[in-house]
Write a protein that holds these residues in place. Structure first.
Motif, mmCIF file in Angstrom:
data_model
loop_
_atom_site.group_PDB
_atom_site.id
_atom_site.type_symbol
_atom_site.label_atom_id
_atom_site.label_comp_id
_atom_site.label_asym_id
_atom_site.label_seq_id
_atom_site.Cartn_x
_atom_site.Cartn_y
_atom_site.Cartn_z
ATOM 1 N N GLU A 480 76.521 70.441 44.756
ATOM 2 C CA GLU A 480 75.735 69.239 44.465
ATOM 3 C C GLU A 480 76.287 67.956 45.091
ATOM 4 O O GLU A 480 75.976 66.867 44.622
ATOM 5 C CB GLU A 480 75.576 69.066 42.944
ATOM 6 C CG GLU A 480 74.828 70.233 42.319
ATOM 7 C CD GLU A 480 74.722 70.137 40.804
ATOM 8 O OE1 GLU A 480 75.337 69.217 40.226
ATOM 9 O OE2 GLU A 480 74.033 70.966 40.207
ATOM 10 N N ASN A 510 72.334 71.854 46.794
ATOM 11 C CA ASN A 510 70.912 71.493 46.668
ATOM 12 C C ASN A 510 70.522 70.490 47.740
ATOM 13 O O ASN A 510 69.752 69.571 47.511
ATOM 14 C CB ASN A 510 70.562 71.003 45.270
ATOM 15 C CG ASN A 510 71.553 69.974 44.736
ATOM 16 O OD1 ASN A 510 72.279 69.340 45.501
ATOM 17 N ND2 ASN A 510 71.574 69.788 43.437
ATOM 18 N N ASN A 517 63.664 68.426 48.774
ATOM 19 C CA ASN A 517 63.379 67.962 47.429
ATOM 20 C C ASN A 517 62.400 66.798 47.480
ATOM 21 O O ASN A 517 62.788 65.637 47.536
ATOM 22 C CB ASN A 517 64.697 67.553 46.752
ATOM 23 C CG ASN A 517 64.501 67.025 45.358
ATOM 24 O OD1 ASN A 517 63.406 67.084 44.817
ATOM 25 N ND2 ASN A 517 65.555 66.497 44.770
ATOM 26 N N ASP A 524 67.703 70.688 41.240
ATOM 27 C CA ASP A 524 67.950 71.955 40.586
ATOM 28 C C ASP A 524 67.485 71.874 39.137
ATOM 29 O O ASP A 524 66.894 70.881 38.715
ATOM 30 C CB ASP A 524 69.423 72.360 40.673
ATOM 31 C CG ASP A 524 70.364 71.259 40.182
ATOM 32 O OD1 ASP A 524 69.899 70.375 39.452
ATOM 33 O OD2 ASP A 524 71.544 71.298 40.536
ATOM 34 N N ASN A 544 65.545 77.085 44.870
ATOM 35 C CA ASN A 544 66.224 76.458 43.743
ATOM 36 C C ASN A 544 67.587 77.109 43.537
ATOM 37 O O ASN A 544 67.686 78.296 43.234
ATOM 38 C CB ASN A 544 65.384 76.591 42.476
ATOM 39 C CG ASN A 544 65.828 75.641 41.386
ATOM 40 O OD1 ASN A 544 67.006 75.394 41.194
ATOM 41 N ND2 ASN A 544 64.871 75.097 40.657
ATOM 42 N N SER A 545 68.652 76.313 43.690
ATOM 43 C CA SER A 545 70.010 76.854 43.606
ATOM 44 C C SER A 545 70.495 76.992 42.180
ATOM 45 O O SER A 545 71.504 77.673 41.944
ATOM 46 C CB SER A 545 70.975 75.969 44.390
ATOM 47 O OG SER A 545 71.002 74.663 43.863
#
Length: 876
Positions: A480, A510, A517, A524, A544-545
């Motif tokens: 992240e 992400n 996004n 996420d 989506n992680s």
């Protein structure tokens, strides 16, 4: 260094005219003592005559805490509130957990031999002494940086030797103040971050100080092979079956000559009976990187992720022959495959291909096998096997933990699980967000860790350690957040390019490069329990992680780490919409079920709560994967569940508990992730088929029917259908008829796919609520008396068949276990090809259980169902 050998080969002898090559671990007979008691120098302590009479047995590989636990100096921190009874290093100071570790071992040198000492991981700093001599010129630092020493000249002629290592804790231990990574200071080290506490674990009190990974002695001839690199190129689009066009294998390796003279010999690589070689000369006291000619492998057997094809591994070896004798040899299992990562312009996310075929990623987030670093080959194998049994095809190694061990990758190679390997950083500690719990502000935390060069050196070393595993598919900069630019750019553009160059590097977990996004937020989640239809109709991030739900085990799981007074079910207040939970539940990071137990009836006690929680667990994870599969390639290219396992006795995000006892999450996911799967879209009440294989599936008969609480069936139709490879399609709507049949007390919905031999190839049973959203019929469903047959089909393998007579109700949601015949406690681990199964009237189901027998006494089969009485059955 020699860490690519398979985990079951700790030492071996090669052919005649070969030096007696040996690898063996120094993994027993260690002793230790605290520096609070020992003031002597390392040169003195490492002298074999120095007395260790008042030293205690040490666990190596292990940590100070694992040693203290083994010597009963602390209570088990995984049980109840015991962790609060252990002094935290932030309060004690570092000296409290600074320890000497000493090992006496027998080893001598023969003519022409070289002896090497390898450390695969020490946390955090260390000085190493052998027979009164210091091995490292300066203090070694870094949790992930391996160490290797040529100890030939330091071994005693008598063969009696002593190794002494002083291990210092991390320079910054951090304040475990309840934040993610505590106050964040733990990230100033090149080490793991969760040890200061996270939202799924309490702090590890010694921050895992110790010789945490393997210590190995290796013997070679005068030339030593290090860090071989195997690249397999598989051009074009391949299929798992049939003849294959050739694959190219590229081989390079480091070759070390520690002697005083130049050495000339032959370096070779052998695989599948084919060999390439090169004559080389290595200068004295030098290491050279040598590239061999490419090898063309005809009609190769390819390695595929699970569910798509076989996981073939070729035994291979890299050898150096000097004067007709094999001086050194590396054995490597080679999986022939190629990974690609392409941008999908429809979903606006990356899609992963293997051997030219795109693979829809169904993954799980992996923290670490054990929070106190107690790793075993058997546990790695069991945990990865569970993920295979979930029908997943990828594990992401979260950036707040570590670079996973070769033994983990061996298991992933074996079971066909791709790996996304994060490097060591997390947005929580490394400054992505403002956080009042953190010691430093964002600008300072953004520069963590303190030693950027150590990070890069460690990263290069770890890349060399694991780059040959076919399961390794993706490198990720961190969790992240991007790494600092002077780490990320050389890592991405120089180190990975030079040392690997075959895998996609995503800058963080992400990142827009992974999953654009366009929806805002962090890219996420969500992480909590959700209405089932939301998995189908809410469009989340295209790759989506991290997305997840609940995961509490049943009563038997909970009682393993809780006292009787804490075995109290959460109480849900329907007015405030909040749960009240016991303090131990809260300490173990319980994530709430909210009002989702209530539709099954308010829990009477913890046993009842655990039983009903499994129904919720199953539905949550089946629907999660079905919802993503319903939008495969138009909304999504992949999903990675947060998270699928716990390395501590946590009460959130797990398909099995710390003790390797599976719960219904695992089998809901096993169902919803099946490669060929018929499913019910919970949002629009349509029947869908998803095909996660490379085969076009022809002549499938879908059959849909409902069964009421008394066992009465109503047909909803059937027809032939076909579906292309790697595709999802809608078959038929059943909207109004389902709602009408379910409105009074709910109903069972059975969906099946049959092939032309009338064999069931997909079987899915839903339990649908009444018009008020309650499962009222389940509380009045009649008991089902069923037949049970058991037999041992092989050693460690048991087959159980459940038969439900016609005119019975559904025998619903049956949990099978193998139990000890005396205690009636579950044997762990056991692998079930299915569980939490339901049997329709007039039908039977067979489940195969696989376990490792530990005694001659045969276990019992335990059965407990929703409307089937608990019973124990002998195995025939």
């Amino acid at each position: 260094m020699k860490f690519l050998f398979t985990y079951f080969s700790l030492f071996f002898l090669v052919h005649f005219n070969t030096f007696a090559q040996r690898f063996y671990e120094l993994n027993s007979g260690w002793k230790c003592n605290t520096i609070l008691k020992i003031k002597d120098s390392g040169t003195t302590i490492s002298t074999p005559a120095y007395s260790l009479s008042d030293w205690i047995p040490a666990v190596v590989p292990g940590t100070v805490l694992t040693t203290m636990l083994e010597n009963k100096q602390i209570p088990d921190p995984f049980i109840g509130m015991n962790n609060e009874k252990i002094p935290d290093i932030f309060k004690t100071g570092n000296d409290y957990y600074t320890y000497w570790f000493v090992k006496d071992f027998s080893e001598s040198v023969k003519s022409g031999e070289e002896v090497w000492l390898h450390f695969r991981g020490v946390n955090y700093s260390s000085d190493i002494f052998l027979n009164g001599k210091k091995l490292n010129a300066k203090k070694h630092s870094g949790m992930f940086l391996r160490q290797s020493f040529n100890i030939t000249s330091l071994l005693q002629k008598t063969g009696t030797n002593r190794l002494a290592v002083i291990v210092y804790p991390p320079d910054e231990v951090g304040n475990p103040n309840g934040g993610q990574g505590g106050d964040g200071a733990i990230a100033k080290n090149v080490a793991h971050q969760y040890v200061a506490g996270w939202d799924w674990i309490q702090p590890v009190r010694d921050r895992n100080t110790g010789i945490w990974d393997k210590v190995i002695i290796e013997k070679t001839g005068k030339v030593n092979i290090k860090n071989p690199h195997i690249i397999t190129l598989v051009p074009g689009q391949r299929k798992p079956e049939g003849a294959q066009k050739p694959a190219t294998i590229k081989v390079s390796t480091e070759v070390e000559n520690p002697s005083n003279t130049a050495l000339k010999g032959t370096l070779s690589f052998t695989i599948d009976g084919k060999k390439v070689s090169k004559e080389i000369t290595i200068r004295p006291h030098s290491t050279s990187e040598i590239t061999l000619p490419d090898l063309l492998l005809e009609n190769p057997k390819l390695w595929w992720p699970y569910g798509y094809g076989a996981q073939h591994l070729y035994p291979s070896k890299v050898q150096f022959v000097l004067n007709g004798t094999v001086s050194d040899e590396e054995k490597i299992n080679v999986g022939v495959r190629e990974i690609q990562a392409d941008w999908n312009s429809v979903t606006r996310s990356k899609q992963i291909s293997v051997n030219g075929q795109r693979v829809f990623i169904k993954g799980g987030n992996w923290i670490i096998s054990d929070a106190m670093l107690r790793f075993t080959d058997a546990r790695y194998d069991a945990e990865v096997r569970f993920h295979r049994d979930m029908n997943l095809n990828l594990l992401r190694i979260w950036g707040g933990a570590l670079t996973e061990r070769p033994e983990f990758y061996n298991a992933c190679d074996k079971y066909g699980i791709l790996v996304m390997q994060d490097f060591w950083g997390s947005g929580d500690c490394n400054g992505r967000w403002t956080d009042p719990m953190k010691r430093d502000d964002q600008w300072v935390r953004r520069k963590y860790p303190d030693d950027h060069n150590l990070f890069l050196e460690s990263a290069a070393d770890q890349i060399k350690m694991i780059r040959n595993y076919p399961s390794l598919a993706i490198w990720c900069g961190g969790n992240e957040i991007t790494l600092p630019q002077d780490i990320m750019l050389p890592l991405r553009d120089s180190i990975l390019t030079k040392l690997d160059g075959t895998r996609w590097f995503v800058d963080y977990s992400n990142s827009d490069d992974m999953s654009f996004n366009s929806l805002g937020g962090n890219g996420d989640g969500p992480y909590g329990i959700q209405p089932l239809k939301r998995f189908f109709e809410y469009r989340t991030w295209p790759f989506n992680s991290e997305i997840g739900s609940v995961g509490v085990g049943d009563y038997e799981s909970l009682e393993r780490f809780m006292s009787k007074e804490n075995l109290v079910a959460p109480v849900y207040n329907t007015k405030s919409k909040k749960e009240t939970v016991d303090s131990v539940w809260d300490y173990h990071k319980y994530i709430g079920y909210g009002g989702y137990i209530e539709p099954y009836g308010k829990a009477k006690d913890l046993r009842d709560f655990g039983k009903k929680a499994q129904l919720v667990n199953y539905d949550q994870y089946r629907s999660l994967m079905e919802g993503f599969s319903a939008h495969m390639w138009d909304w999504y290219t992949g999903v990675i569940i947060w998270k699928t396992q716990n390395p501590w006795t946590s009460l959130r995000g797990q398909m099995y508990d710390y003790y390797l006892d599976p719960n219904a999450c695992l089998y809901g996911l096993h169902n919803g992730s099946a490669p060929l799967h018929v499913m019910f879209n919970q949002a629009d009440s349509t029947i869908m088929i998803t095909n996660n294989t490379f085969k076009h599936q022809y002549d499938l008969m879908w059959v849909a029917k409902t069964i009421d609480m008394n066992g009465k069936e109503t047909s909803l139709g059937q027809a032939f259908a076909e579906i292309g490879p790697s595709t999802t399609r809608m078959i038929t709507p059943i909207n109004n008829s389902i709602r009408e049949l379910a409105k009074k007390e709910g109903v069972f919905l059975s969906l099946r796919l049959l092939n032309l031999d009338k064999e069931i190839v997909s079987d899915n049973l839903y339990w649908l609520p009444d018009s008020e959203g309650n499962y009222s019929g389940l509380n009045t469903i009649p008991k089902a008396e069923i037949g049970i047959k058991t037999r041992q089909v092989a050693k460690g393998k048991v087959e159980v068949t459940l038969s439900n007579p016609a005119k019975n109700p559904v025998a619903f949601f049956n949990r099978l276990s193998l139990v000890d015949p005396k205690t009636k406690k579950r044997i762990l681990p056991v692998f079930y090809d299915d569980n939490y199964i339901s049997v329709l009237p007039g039908e039977n189901k067979t489940v195969v259980m696989d376990y490792t027998p530990s005694s001659q006494e045969m276990p019992l089969v335990s059965l407990e169902g929703w409307n089937v009485k608990e019973q124990f059955i002998e195995i025939k």
